[in-house]
Motif scaffolding. Sequence first.
Motif, PDB file in Angstrom:
ATOM      1  N   LEU A 238      45.533  53.171  38.923  1.00 37.51           N
ATOM      2  CA  LEU A 238      45.234  51.733  38.733  1.00 37.51           C
ATOM      3  C   LEU A 238      44.928  50.863  37.517  1.00 37.51           C
ATOM      4  O   LEU A 238      44.149  51.804  36.768  1.00 37.51           O
ATOM      5  CB  LEU A 238      43.810  51.493  39.794  1.00 37.51           C
ATOM      6  N   TRP A 239      45.210  50.043  37.284  1.00 43.13           N
ATOM      7  CA  TRP A 239      45.084  49.039  35.983  1.00 43.13           C
ATOM      8  C   TRP A 239      44.604  47.663  36.335  1.00 43.13           C
ATOM      9  O   TRP A 239      45.008  47.071  37.343  1.00 43.13           O
ATOM     10  CB  TRP A 239      46.555  48.851  35.216  1.00 43.13           C
ATOM     11  N   ASP A 240      43.832  47.022  35.686  1.00 42.35           N
ATOM     12  CA  ASP A 240      43.456  45.736  35.686  1.00 42.35           C
ATOM     13  C   ASP A 240      43.735  44.908  34.383  1.00 42.35           C
ATOM     14  O   ASP A 240      44.010  45.494  33.309  1.00 42.35           O
ATOM     15  CB  ASP A 240      41.840  45.685  36.151  1.00 42.35           C
ATOM     16  N   LEU A 241      43.745  43.799  34.393  1.00 44.34           N
ATOM     17  CA  LEU A 241      43.881  42.942  33.539  1.00 44.34           C
ATOM     18  C   LEU A 241      43.043  41.671  33.521  1.00 44.34           C
ATOM     19  O   LEU A 241      42.826  40.959  34.608  1.00 44.34           O
ATOM     20  CB  LEU A 241      45.610  42.109  33.651  1.00 44.34           C
ATOM     21  N   GLU A 242      41.996  41.688  32.616  1.00 43.85           N
ATOM     22  CA  GLU A 242      40.978  40.536  32.639  1.00 43.85           C
ATOM     23  C   GLU A 242      40.888  39.764  31.278  1.00 43.85           C
ATOM     24  O   GLU A 242      41.220  40.334  30.134  1.00 43.85           O
ATOM     25  CB  GLU A 242      39.713  41.527  32.852  1.00 43.85           C
ATOM     26  N   HIS A 243      40.039  38.666  31.476  1.00 45.40           N
ATOM     27  CA  HIS A 243      40.055  37.733  30.554  1.00 45.40           C
ATOM     28  C   HIS A 243      38.723  38.136  29.657  1.00 45.40           C
ATOM     29  O   HIS A 243      37.620  38.567  30.382  1.00 45.40           O
ATOM     30  CB  HIS A 243      39.797  36.403  31.182  1.00 45.40           C
ATOM     31  N   GLY A 244      38.840  38.160  28.389  1.00 46.95           N
ATOM     32  CA  GLY A 244      37.766  38.111  27.560  1.00 46.95           C
ATOM     33  C   GLY A 244      37.112  36.772  27.225  1.00 46.95           C
ATOM     34  O   GLY A 244      37.548  35.749  27.717  1.00 46.95           O
ATOM     35  N   PRO A 245      36.114  36.628  26.385  1.00 46.24           N
ATOM     36  CA  PRO A 245      35.569  35.470  26.079  1.00 46.24           C
ATOM     37  C   PRO A 245      36.348  35.037  25.037  1.00 46.24           C
ATOM     38  O   PRO A 245      37.624  34.656  25.288  1.00 46.24           O
ATOM     39  CB  PRO A 245      34.281  35.775  25.654  1.00 46.24           C
ATOM     40  N   LYS A 246      35.748  34.478  23.957  1.00 45.81           N
ATOM     41  CA  LYS A 246      36.685  33.947  22.724  1.00 45.81           C
ATOM     42  C   LYS A 246      37.488  35.183  21.932  1.00 45.81           C
ATOM     43  O   LYS A 246      37.012  35.725  21.191  1.00 45.81           O
ATOM     44  CB  LYS A 246      35.815  33.056  21.907  1.00 45.81           C
ATOM     45  N   GLY A 247      38.591  35.393  22.553  1.00 44.94           N
ATOM     46  CA  GLY A 247      39.285  36.649  22.305  1.00 44.94           C
ATOM     47  C   GLY A 247      39.024  37.952  23.024  1.00 44.94           C
ATOM     48  O   GLY A 247      37.716  37.836  23.987  1.00 44.94           O
ATOM     49  N   GLY A 248      39.721  38.988  23.193  1.00 43.76           N
ATOM     50  CA  GLY A 248      39.359  39.964  23.697  1.00 43.76           C
ATOM     51  C   GLY A 248      39.956  40.316  25.202  1.00 43.76           C
ATOM     52  O   GLY A 248      39.112  40.968  25.937  1.00 43.76           O
ATOM     53  N   ASP A 249      40.882  39.711  25.503  1.00 42.27           N
ATOM     54  CA  ASP A 249      41.511  39.872  26.690  1.00 42.27           C
ATOM     55  C   ASP A 249      41.918  41.419  26.724  1.00 42.27           C
ATOM     56  O   ASP A 249      42.317  41.917  25.847  1.00 42.27           O
ATOM     57  CB  ASP A 249      42.639  39.067  26.881  1.00 42.27           C
ATOM     58  N   GLU A 250      42.112  42.012  28.009  1.00 40.08           N
ATOM     59  CA  GLU A 250      42.064  43.362  28.111  1.00 40.08           C
ATOM     60  C   GLU A 250      43.101  43.808  29.324  1.00 40.08           C
ATOM     61  O   GLU A 250      43.122  43.192  30.369  1.00 40.08           O
ATOM     62  CB  GLU A 250      40.843  44.291  28.421  1.00 40.08           C
ATOM     63  N   LEU A 251      43.775  45.006  28.956  1.00 38.89           N
ATOM     64  CA  LEU A 251      44.453  45.586  30.009  1.00 38.89           C
ATOM     65  C   LEU A 251      43.810  47.200  30.119  1.00 38.89           C
ATOM     66  O   LEU A 251      43.673  47.791  28.904  1.00 38.89           O
ATOM     67  CB  LEU A 251      46.153  45.881  29.674  1.00 38.89           C
ATOM     68  N   ASN A 252      43.258  47.496  31.197  1.00 36.90           N
ATOM     69  CA  ASN A 252      42.330  48.629  31.379  1.00 36.90           C
ATOM     70  C   ASN A 252      42.984  49.634  32.500  1.00 36.90           C
ATOM     71  O   ASN A 252      43.376  49.105  33.316  1.00 36.90           O
ATOM     72  CB  ASN A 252      41.003  48.411  31.775  1.00 36.90           C
ATOM     73  N   LEU A 253      43.035  50.869  32.027  1.00 32.48           N
ATOM     74  CA  LEU A 253      43.111  51.837  33.037  1.00 32.48           C
ATOM     75  C   LEU A 253      41.931  52.028  33.777  1.00 32.48           C
ATOM     76  O   LEU A 253      40.863  52.498  33.366  1.00 32.48           O
ATOM     77  CB  LEU A 253      43.737  53.252  32.570  1.00 32.48           C
ATOM     78  N   VAL A 254      41.858  51.958  35.094  1.00 26.79           N
ATOM     79  CA  VAL A 254      40.588  51.662  35.910  1.00 26.79           C
ATOM     80  C   VAL A 254      40.197  53.167  36.640  1.00 26.79           C
ATOM     81  O   VAL A 254      41.138  53.616  37.389  1.00 26.79           O
ATOM     82  CB  VAL A 254      40.757  50.687  36.906  1.00 26.79           C
ATOM     83  N   GLU A 255      39.294  53.682  35.975  1.00 24.94           N
ATOM     84  CA  GLU A 255      38.878  55.162  36.622  1.00 24.94           C
ATOM     85  C   GLU A 255      37.457  55.078  37.465  1.00 24.94           C
ATOM     86  O   GLU A 255      36.709  54.310  37.116  1.00 24.94           O
ATOM     87  CB  GLU A 255      38.905  56.092  35.591  1.00 24.94           C
ATOM     88  N   PRO A 256      37.449  55.867  38.325  1.00 23.38           N
ATOM     89  CA  PRO A 256      36.005  55.891  39.157  1.00 23.38           C
ATOM     90  C   PRO A 256      34.918  56.101  38.389  1.00 23.38           C
ATOM     91  O   PRO A 256      34.414  57.146  37.437  1.00 23.38           O
ATOM     92  CB  PRO A 256      36.307  56.958  40.144  1.00 23.38           C
ATOM     93  N   GLY A 257      33.819  55.041  38.568  1.00 17.52           N
ATOM     94  CA  GLY A 257      32.360  55.324  37.980  1.00 17.52           C
ATOM     95  C   GLY A 257      32.535  54.814  36.591  1.00 17.52           C
ATOM     96  O   GLY A 257      31.316  54.915  36.187  1.00 17.52           O
ATOM     97  N   LYS A 258      33.446  54.462  36.173  1.00 16.45           N
ATOM     98  CA  LYS A 258      33.343  54.355  34.627  1.00 16.45           C
ATOM     99  C   LYS A 258      32.797  52.844  34.363  1.00 16.45           C
ATOM    100  O   LYS A 258      33.012  51.863  35.038  1.00 16.45           O
ATOM    101  CB  LYS A 258      34.820  54.298  33.925  1.00 16.45           C
ATOM    102  N   ASN A 259      32.102  52.481  33.128  1.00 19.27           N
ATOM    103  CA  ASN A 259      31.659  51.370  32.785  1.00 19.27           C
ATOM    104  C   ASN A 259      32.640  50.710  31.910  1.00 19.27           C
ATOM    105  O   ASN A 259      32.811  51.333  30.796  1.00 19.27           O
ATOM    106  CB  ASN A 259      30.261  51.510  31.998  1.00 19.27           C
ATOM    107  N   TYR A 260      33.012  49.629  31.989  1.00 14.91           N
ATOM    108  CA  TYR A 260      34.078  48.668  31.093  1.00 14.91           C
ATOM    109  C   TYR A 260      33.281  47.909  30.080  1.00 14.91           C
ATOM    110  O   TYR A 260      34.100  47.194  29.406  1.00 14.91           O
ATOM    111  CB  TYR A 260      35.292  48.222  31.732  1.00 14.91           C
ATOM    112  N   GLY A 261      32.115  48.029  30.226  1.00 19.16           N
ATOM    113  CA  GLY A 261      31.604  47.158  28.738  1.00 19.16           C
ATOM    114  C   GLY A 261      31.027  45.939  28.954  1.00 19.16           C
ATOM    115  O   GLY A 261      29.813  45.661  28.133  1.00 19.16           O
ATOM    116  N   TRP A 262      31.438  45.097  29.740  1.00 17.23           N
ATOM    117  CA  TRP A 262      30.979  43.647  29.717  1.00 17.23           C
ATOM    118  C   TRP A 262      29.597  43.537  30.149  1.00 17.23           C
ATOM    119  O   TRP A 262      29.424  44.248  31.406  1.00 17.23           O
ATOM    120  CB  TRP A 262      31.996  42.815  30.421  1.00 17.23           C
TER     121      TRP A 262
END
Length: 381
Positions: A238-262
């Motif tokens: 599973l992958w997600d694509l998400e908006h950052g604030p002013k910069g920092g858009d991300e493509l993430n490999l989504v794994e169970p229980g993990k913290n993606y930082g925002w």
Amino acid sequence: MTPLSLAALGLASCGSASTGDKAAAAEAKTAGDPGFTVTQVAQFEEPWAMAFLPGTPFALITERKGKLMLWQEGGEVREVDGVPQVAYGGQGGLGDVALAPDFPTSGTVYLTWAEAGDNDTRGAVLGRAKLVTQGAPKLEGLQVIWRQEPKVTGQGHYSHRIAFSPDGQHLFLASGERQKFTPAQDLNANLGKILRLTLDGKPAPGNPFAAKGGVTSQIWSYGHRNVLGLQFDASGRLWDLEHGPKGGDELNLVEPGKNYGWPLVSDGDHYDGRPIPRNATRPDLAQPAISWNPVIAPGDFIFYRGSDFPQWRGQAVIAAMLPSAIVRVAIDGTKAREVARYPMSHRVREIEEREDGSIWLLEDGKEAGAGHLLRLSPVKR
């Protein structure tokens, strides 16, 4: 159908992604000759998502103001009756549409939308219904099966993208942090999370925090901002694509229980210029596979699997809104690199691959004439 001039679209190479990869840069230079033509097929008002009905000439297309449209290739576009009232405004309205894994036999479709609450609050909801296409198209038995908790003020960052697991047993749902920052780190709220649910909207057994009960038991991963793309690759990851604030858009490999930082970290900064610690400063948190600064303002994305564009197979193909473009990203294990970028004339909100391998886009935008359904066709050489 109206063919568009690729020269007029000003197709060019990429250059702003933070990859630094020489091979990627070399390939990206070829993007001035994209190898496809673009055809305008139909026009819609603020379209947001689409789903092709397999084995038919039909597709469902959502319009953010609250209309679900049934498009027919070579035929008319009809409005589907039975759609819920939506809280339209800001980024809110009618959102995603997805077909149940057993759609060919059940006719079940899933929808997400923004719903009004008390005291000027709103939240995303997920519902399902049976689609009837005989005669006047309609939804039957629409039932809300999930809600964002809590509802909050504001009209942004609903996310509400849907993805089904490859085995068809689970529904994954993106729930944005509603521009409230801290809920993304709060395990007692389902804002700022990727959720793993049963097909009837309940917490799936075996989730990382299932023992805690309540909304916490829905959570698959957390620390997300505004996820607008959610897809499984050919390997079932599973992958997600998400908006950052002013910069920092991300493509993430989504794994169970993990913290993606925002909002603890980002590869961008706050809109008022205040700095945010970079992802790399917190190796204990999940790191993006790739991030963009400047942004690409992503819409949806696909992992291409067809034969129309064999050189794209296995890559993430991203709909981008700022600057308007299609962005190709190669996956290297748990990392990613941008390999090409094709500028477009309007914001690209949605991208879908039909079962025949063809690629279709939805343009977004409130300006007159911006909301088109487009088809990409390979250039035969």
